[in-house]
Enzyme design. Structure first.
Site, mmCIF file in Angstrom:
data_model
loop_
_atom_site.group_PDB
_atom_site.id
_atom_site.type_symbol
_atom_site.label_atom_id
_atom_site.label_comp_id
_atom_site.label_asym_id
_atom_site.label_seq_id
_atom_site.Cartn_x
_atom_site.Cartn_y
_atom_site.Cartn_z
ATOM 1 N N LYS A 1 32.939 19.363 18.519
ATOM 2 C CA LYS A 1 32.194 18.162 18.902
ATOM 3 C C LYS A 1 31.762 18.298 20.348
ATOM 4 C CE LYS A 1 33.839 13.907 18.417
ATOM 5 N NZ LYS A 1 34.854 12.797 18.351
ATOM 6 N N ASP B 1 33.272 8.726 14.408
ATOM 7 C CA ASP B 1 34.467 8.504 15.221
ATOM 8 C C ASP B 1 34.492 7.007 15.496
ATOM 9 O OD1 ASP B 1 36.575 8.303 16.907
ATOM 10 O OD2 ASP B 1 35.781 9.631 18.477
ATOM 11 N N HIS C 1 34.761 18.051 23.429
ATOM 12 C CA HIS C 1 34.417 17.676 24.816
ATOM 13 C C HIS C 1 34.989 16.293 25.133
ATOM 14 C CE1 HIS C 1 30.826 14.996 23.498
ATOM 15 N NE2 HIS C 1 31.815 14.938 22.643
HETATM 16 P P1 PGA Z 1 36.270 9.962 25.146
HETATM 17 O O1 PGA Z 1 35.751 9.860 23.665
HETATM 18 O O2 PGA Z 1 35.982 11.307 25.664
HETATM 19 O O3 PGA Z 1 35.531 8.855 25.851
HETATM 20 O O4 PGA Z 1 37.751 9.668 25.095
HETATM 21 C C1 PGA Z 1 35.707 10.946 22.818
HETATM 22 C C2 PGA Z 1 36.418 10.683 21.539
HETATM 23 O O5 PGA Z 1 37.014 9.602 21.350
HETATM 24 O O6 PGA Z 1 36.423 11.559 20.681
HETATM 25 ZN ZN ZN Z 2 37.714 10.295 19.227
#
Ligand code: PGA
Ligand code: ZN
Length: 408
Positions: free
Chosen positions: A382, A235, A358
């Site tokens: 994920k 990612d 998540h």
């Molecule tokens: P975030 O990151 O929960 O900090 O937005 C997760 C993602 O980008 O998949």
């Molecule tokens: Zn992401």
């Protein structure tokens, strides 16, 4: 038929030490559903917005409690419609996406409890009634953290190992755990830090994306040979290192334009068994997405997260542009269960693979996404590294469902 008899809400602390909310929905037959709210650090611009936890507690306990009193908890569509109508804004800033999400999901849990049905089965009845075929999503384990999830100077956010689809969940979980510990040993041997980032992956200084993948390749060596059982995913969360014109890979002093960044990926794709790139470009850099999709859509999962933000109307605008072949689904990006289902249905109708996810700031008491992922037949889930309570709670719930389904 049981009715909603009370909704209460209080503040709790999430995995990053930040305040969030937890909501309890009670039915008049005594059934209860409890839901806490996660929070992202690298958010898409079009995500629904949270309000301050104090304000959320007040609105849920008063305004929403009064509005939903006596309502049918089995009519999820109507519950969510009411919440969206009271809010009245496009990004849920009035009631707050955090308030709305906690109530929407807690109602579904209370309804499932009232029926005595496991949550994933209850959610399936709403999403795709009559379909009794269940599969367990493949876990994507985020074992090295960078970007906004760590204090190191690694630009890309998540380096994941993804067991092959044919590996059953219990074995896949074991594989993730073993690779995680091998990586820990190898990093320590190389004199690197083994502190972890927000999602439980290691977050040492001194890595570049290439070096990070080298480390992972070393511990996954046997398993990642051609025809092997494990693949890699990243990612990138490219928005987090986008400058006005370029992308800045600080650890290598590289200011790359979109084509330069695509070249950077082309190099990595040559050297590593990468099957998955999420948010490889910033969410408005459509031309770069398009060109990359045209070149790699047959061989690579090109995944929208910040690009599509679990929003059905955003997804409908993106699909005809042909930029992606997979999407992330995060209920808190949009705020209601009904809209999350709508988003996933649109994705499936258009042959996009679905990854239920998540957030980087999550709560150990909640495992909703595991049941959701099974209910909608998501291809992947994920939940970070196979370590830290709030991460493994979701994988452990998947294992529980896996065992329940295998014993039938
Ligand atoms: P975030 O990151 O929960 O900090 O937005 C997760 C993602 O980008 O998949
Ligand atoms: Zn992401």
């Amino acid at each position: 038929m049981p009715k909603i008899s009370n909704i209460s809400c209080h503040k709790i602390v999430n995995s990053r030490g930040d305040w969030t909310v937890m909501t309890k929905v009670t039915l008049d037959d005594g059934s209860v559903g409890v839901q806490s709210v996660p929070e992202g650090a690298s958010k898409g611009k079009k995500e629904a917005v949270d309000i301050l936890p104090e304000k959320s507690v007040d609105l849920v306990s008063n305004v929403i409690n009064a509005a939903l009193l006596g309502k049918d908890p089995f009519n999820q569509g109507n519950i969510d419609k009411t919440l969206v109508e009271i809010d009245g804004t496009e990004n849920k800033r009035h009631l707050g996406a955090n308030s709305i999400l906690s109530v929407s999901l807690a109602v579904s849990k209370a309804a499932a409890a009232s029926k005595g049905t496991p949550l994933y089965k209850y959610l399936r009845e709403i999403f795709d009634p009559g379909n009794n075929e269940y599969t367990i999503p493949t876990p994507a384990f985020n074992i090295l953290n960078g970007g906004k999830h760590a204090n190191n100077k690694l630009s890309f956010q998540e380096f994941m190992v993804m067991p092959a689809k044919k590996v059953p969940f219990d074995k896949a979980y074991e594989m993730g755990v073993n690779i995680y510990h091998d990586l820990e040993k190898n990093l320590a041997k190389a004199g690197m830090d083994i502190d972890v980032g927000d999602e439980g992956g290691f977050a040492p200084n001194g890595l570049t994306p290439k070096l990070a993948l080298e480390f992972i390749k070393e511990c996954a060596a046997e398993r990642s040979k051609p025809g092997g059982n494990v693949f890699f995913g990243i990612d990138v969360a490219a928005d987090s290192f986008k400058e006005i014109l370029n992308y800045f890979i600080e650890e290598e002093g590289l200011h790359l334009n979109s084509e330069g960044l695509a070249d950077y990926y082309r190099d990595l794709l040559k050297d590593f068994p990468l099957i998955y790139l999420e948010d490889p470009f910033q969410e408005e850099d459509f031309a770069a997405w398009k060109k990359f999709y045209n070149e790699f859509s047959e061989t690579l999962m090109i995944v929208g997260d910040d690009l599509t933000v679990t929003n059905p109307s955003v997804l409908e605008q993106i699909i005809p542009m042909k930029l992606i072949n997979a999407v992330i689904a995060k209920p808190n990006q949009i705020g209601t269960l009904t809209e999350t289902f709508e988003f996933i249905k649109i994705a499936k109708d258009n042959n996009l693979q679905v990854i239920v996810s998540h957030r980087s700031g999550d709560t150990a008491e909640d495992t909703f996404i595991a049941d959701l992922a099974v209910a909608v037949g998501a291809e992947f889930m994920k939940s970070g590294a196979p370590a830290r309570g709030e991460r493994v709670a979701k994988y452990n719930r998947l294992l529980e469902i896996f065992l329940e389904l295998s014993s039938n």
